[in-house]
Each structure stands twice: as structure tokens, then as C-alpha cells.
Design an enzyme around this catalytic site. Structure first.
Site, PDB file in Angstrom:
ATOM      1  CD  GLN A  68     -22.827 -82.429 -24.582  1.00 22.60           C
ATOM      2  OE1 GLN A  68     -21.953 -81.649 -24.219  1.00 22.60           O
ATOM      3  NE2 GLN A  68     -24.099 -82.073 -24.649  1.00 22.60           N
TER       4      GLN A  68
ATOM      5  CG  ASP B  27     -23.321 -80.663 -17.117  1.00 20.16           C
ATOM      6  OD1 ASP B  27     -23.528 -79.469 -17.395  1.00 20.16           O
ATOM      7  OD2 ASP B  27     -23.293 -81.573 -17.964  1.00 20.16           O
TER       8      ASP B  27
ATOM      9  CE  LYS C 164     -22.131 -77.834 -23.395  1.00 18.52           C
ATOM     10  NZ  LYS C 164     -22.511 -79.185 -22.991  1.00 18.52           N
TER      11      LYS C 164
END
Ligand code: NAP
Length: 278
Positions: free
Chosen positions: A93, A116, A49
Site C-alpha cells: 500500500q 498494482d 479491498k
């Protein structure tokens, strides 16, 4: 093979478009990523990422807390990032180490920075078809279908796997495109009855080679979201070798949905920037 959907190539095209937009608009969006603990797979995902962000011109801030940190301190850090006008996207995460309340932590993220797409307002707005940030993997699946001109209107789409991260948001995105959607899970009886009817089959289970050639019809389009480690290799949920002979289009693992997920994260960071700077 010409029926293989090249997610690497498609993601490059998408990333180039995003980079061009960032350059043209003269902006520097910023993504902050928090990792709690030292999960090896998470570290690899974060490295990917970071590289993709920096290549595109997105600033990347990374905070790695030890798994001994208290939940309240993680929450405090998220609140700090919520209030930082220079930070446009916040990503925690997953999975979090045992003992952390994932729902509480994720829902501390300001929904307009939730790249997200997992906070309650974003989940609700997706269902209601309002503007929102959508989880990156389902978005990546939709982008891939679009890039390969797969029409969805009136088509039978079967999703196997009903997670909040993949299967459930896909239901909404597919309904928005006028597909007829069925969804299978671990309690479904005779999954084959559903997969066999599918014009488009999307599998997100995490079970190697779950889908075999007898479970699909000729000319099916197959999207394999699954990532499973077998020895040193990564394989999907679909028996690629046998099904690729029947399918009109199929994604490989690796090199299918995975790269699209990263590209769609960049897309979400830019979208978050735009929402915040209107
Ligand atoms: P998850 O949260 O574990 O969900 C798995 C889903 O599969 C659940 O809905 C479960 O049903 C269902 N399931 C389990 N066994 C089944 C079976 N035998 N038959 C039918 N359904 C079954 O997983 P996830 O986060 O959605 O991830 C799924 C896979 O995608 C994993 O391999 C993951 O690594 C991969 N993934 C890839 C990307 C990418 O970028 N390519 C991104 C995210 C995830 P129940 O709900 O009944 O338990």
C-alpha cells in the site's frame, strides 16, 4: 442525472462477473497486502479491498508493519510471499512512510504477482503491448469508458496529470484503443488550450475544482479521478455542478472511478492467478 457515469453500479457488475468466474473455475486466488505504518486513509482503502476480495471469493492476507521496521525486513517479507505458491497477488500500500525506497520495495515484487502493475517489467510490457498487469485505476477508467460505450478511436483525449500510477499508464491504454492523446501537467502552459479540444477529458491531479466549465467543450466526456477532502466531504478535480450541465457523460466523486479501481484490483488478482497457473 442521466449523464452521470455510475461507477458504483458499474463496479458491482464487474465484481459480479469476477465472482462468477471464480466460482465457475472453482479457484481461490489469494491477495497479500502489506501496509507499513498506520496512515488512516491507507487503512480505509485496505478495508475496502479486503471486503471486496472476500465478497468475491479471493483470500486476503494482511500484514501491517510499524513504520520503525527496516526496509530490509519489508523486502524479506515480499520475497517470502514471492516464493509462496498459494499467494497470487502482492500489493504494497502506497504511500510508504518517509525514508523507505519505494522503487526498491515495489521492484522486489515478482512481476507476475504485481497486481498494482508498477514493477519495471509490467511498465515496459504495457508500453510494448505485451501481456502484463496494468495499474488498477487506469484499468478502471478504461472499463468505465467501455461500459458506457464511449468510443475512443480517433478521438481527442486529454489527460491532466502524468503520475506513474494514473496518467502515464493511461497514455498507453488510450493509444492501444487508437485515441489521439495529449497530456498536461504542472508545467504545462495554458492547459485550457488542450482541455478545450478534448472529446474525452481525464483529470488526475489532486487539486479541487481545477477544471471549470470554460475549459471544456460541449458534449465532452469527463472522467474525474481526483479525490480531495474538503471538510468531511470528498470532491474531485472537476467542478461537477457546472460541467455536468455541458458534458455528455461525467463521473461523480465519490462513486465514479474509486469503486472501479477496487473492482479492477480483483480482476488483476484473477489475471495473476491465471498467468501463474497456465
Ligand atoms: P500525483 O502523483 O500527485 O500526480 C499529480 C499530477 O498532477 C502530476 O503529474 C502533476 O504534475 C499534476 N499537476 C499538479 N498540479 C497541477 C496543475 N495545477 N495543473 C496540471 N497538472 C497538475 O497524483 P496521483 O497519484 O496521480 O493522483 C491524482 C489524484 O487522483 C489524487 O487526488 C488522488 O487521490 C486521486 N486518485 C484516485 C484514485 C481512485 O481510485 N479514484 C486512485 C489514484 C489516485 P507534475 O508531474 O508536473 O508534478
Amino acid at each position: 442525472m442521466c449523464n452521470v457515469m455510475d461507477g458504483k453500479e458499474a463496479s458491482m457488475i464487474l465484481k459480479k462477473r469476477i465472482k462468477k468466474k471464480i466460482n465457475q473455475d472453482g479457484i481461490t486466488p489469494c491477495l497479500a497486502v502489506i501496509l507499513v505504518g498506520d496512515n488512516e486513509a491507507s487503512k480505509v482503502y485496505i478495508r475496502n479491498k479486503k471486503k471486496a476480495c472476500e465478497d468475491a471469493g479471493i483470500k486476503f492476507i494482511f500484514t501491517n508493519f510499524p513504520d520503525t521496521i527496516s526496509e530490509d525486513l519489508v523486502i524479506e517479507e515480499i520475497k517470502k510471499l514471492n516464493n509462496d505458491k498459494d499467494v497470487n497477488g502482492i500489493l504494497v500500500q502506497l504511500p510508504l512512510p518517509k525514508g523507505f525506497d519505494e522503487g526498491r520495495i515495489i521492484n522486489t515484487i515478482d512481476p507476475v504477482k504485481d497486481v498494482d502493475g508498477l514493477t519495471y517489467p509490467n511498465v515496459g510490457n504495457l508500453v510494448l503491448e505485451n501481456e502484463c498487469l496494468v495499474p488498477c485505476t487506469p484499468l478502471g477508467v478504461m472499463e468505465l469508458l467501455k461500459m458506457y460505450n464511449v468510443s475512443l478511436k480517433g478521438k481527442n483525449v486529454c489527460i491532466v496529470g502524468r503520475s506513474n500510477l494514473v496518467g502515464k499508464p493511461l497514455i498507453q491504454l488510450l493509444l492501444q484503443r487508437d485515441a489521439t492523446v495529449s497530456i498536461c501537467h504542472s508545467k504545462s502552459i495554458n492547459i485550457k488550450d488542450y482541455t478545450k479540444m478534448a472529446d474525452i477529458l481525464i483529470v488526475a491531479v489532486g487539486h479541487p475544482n481545477l477544471i471549470t466549465k470554460d475549459m471544456v467543450k460541449d458534449k465532452v466526456v469527463v472522467i474525474d479521478v481526483g479525490i480531495n477532502k474538503e471538510g468531511n466531504a470528498l470532491i474531485g478535480d472537476v467542478c461537477f455542478d457546472e460541467i455536468s450541465k455541458k458534458a455528455s457523460l461525467i463521473t461523480p466523486v465519490p462513486g465514479g472511478v474509486g469503486p472501479m479501481t477496487v473492482a479492477c484490483l480483483l480482476k488483476n488478482v484473477v489475471k495473476a492467478y491465471e498467468i501463474q497457473n497456465r
